[in-house]
Design an enzyme around this catalytic site. Structure first.
Site, PDB file in Angstrom:
ATOM      1  N   GLU A  31       7.865   9.164   5.855  1.00  0.00           N
ATOM      2  CA  GLU A  31       7.369   8.289   6.919  1.00  0.00           C
ATOM      3  C   GLU A  31       8.415   8.137   8.019  1.00  0.00           C
ATOM      4  O   GLU A  31       9.551   7.732   7.753  1.00  0.00           O
ATOM      5  CB  GLU A  31       7.025   6.895   6.363  1.00  0.00           C
ATOM      6  CG  GLU A  31       5.860   6.874   5.420  1.00  0.00           C
ATOM      7  CD  GLU A  31       4.542   7.149   6.110  1.00  0.00           C
ATOM      8  OE1 GLU A  31       4.323   6.627   7.220  1.00  0.00           O
ATOM      9  OE2 GLU A  31       3.730   7.895   5.538  1.00  0.00           O
ATOM     10  N   GLU A  72       8.185  -2.058   3.845  1.00  0.00           N
ATOM     11  CA  GLU A  72       7.692  -0.785   4.387  1.00  0.00           C
ATOM     12  C   GLU A  72       7.005   0.029   3.287  1.00  0.00           C
ATOM     13  O   GLU A  72       5.968   0.667   3.525  1.00  0.00           O
ATOM     14  CB  GLU A  72       8.831   0.020   5.015  1.00  0.00           C
ATOM     15  CG  GLU A  72       8.387   1.317   5.655  1.00  0.00           C
ATOM     16  CD  GLU A  72       7.440   1.125   6.821  1.00  0.00           C
ATOM     17  OE1 GLU A  72       6.385   1.815   6.849  1.00  0.00           O
ATOM     18  OE2 GLU A  72       7.736   0.307   7.707  1.00  0.00           O
TER      19      GLU A  72
END
Length: 126
Positions: A31, A72
């Site tokens: 990511e 996250e």
């Protein structure tokens, strides 16, 4: 009939859990947002060291950034699940993703405020 699942215990469970965590890290490193947050953390820690931050301030920064990483990871997990169960655009899926994103933003803001305060304190008062 489904086969019985063997529940790991003791040291075997520890190593299995560590493997799952490593798998999560490998997924998360893909990511872009996480890579940016990781870079932010490294730069922030270097800056704290450069201005002479105390051990307590460094530990607070590490804890804050680990919390950013955890949130996250949860945000990415939410996105993965939403994309799997609801590939079409839906308001519920959008809300879930937006809420996860907002949680990350809140933690990044907390890190930024801490960094500005701590670095500012050390630059102004030595």
């Amino acid at each position: 009939m489904k086969p019985a699942v063997t529940k790991l215990t003791g040291i075997s469970h520890f190593f299995a859990a560590a493997g799952y965590s490593l798998g999560g890290f490998r997924r998360l490193i893909k990511e872009a947002a996480f890579r940016q947050e990781l870079l932010f953390a490294v730069v922030a820690l270097v800056l704290l060291l450069a201005v002479g931050a105390t051990l307590a301030e460094l530990m607070i920064a590490v804890i804050l950034f680990l919390t950013v990483f955890a949130i996250e990871a949860l945000n990415t997990a939410i996105e993965e699940v939403i994309d799997r169960i609801s590939p079409e655009i839906s308001s519920v899926g959008k809300h879930a993703k937006d809420l996860g994103s907002f949680a990350v933003l809140c933690m990044l803001t907390a890190c930024g405020i801490f960094m500005l305060f701590t670095i500012g304190k050390h630059l102004m008062f030595g």
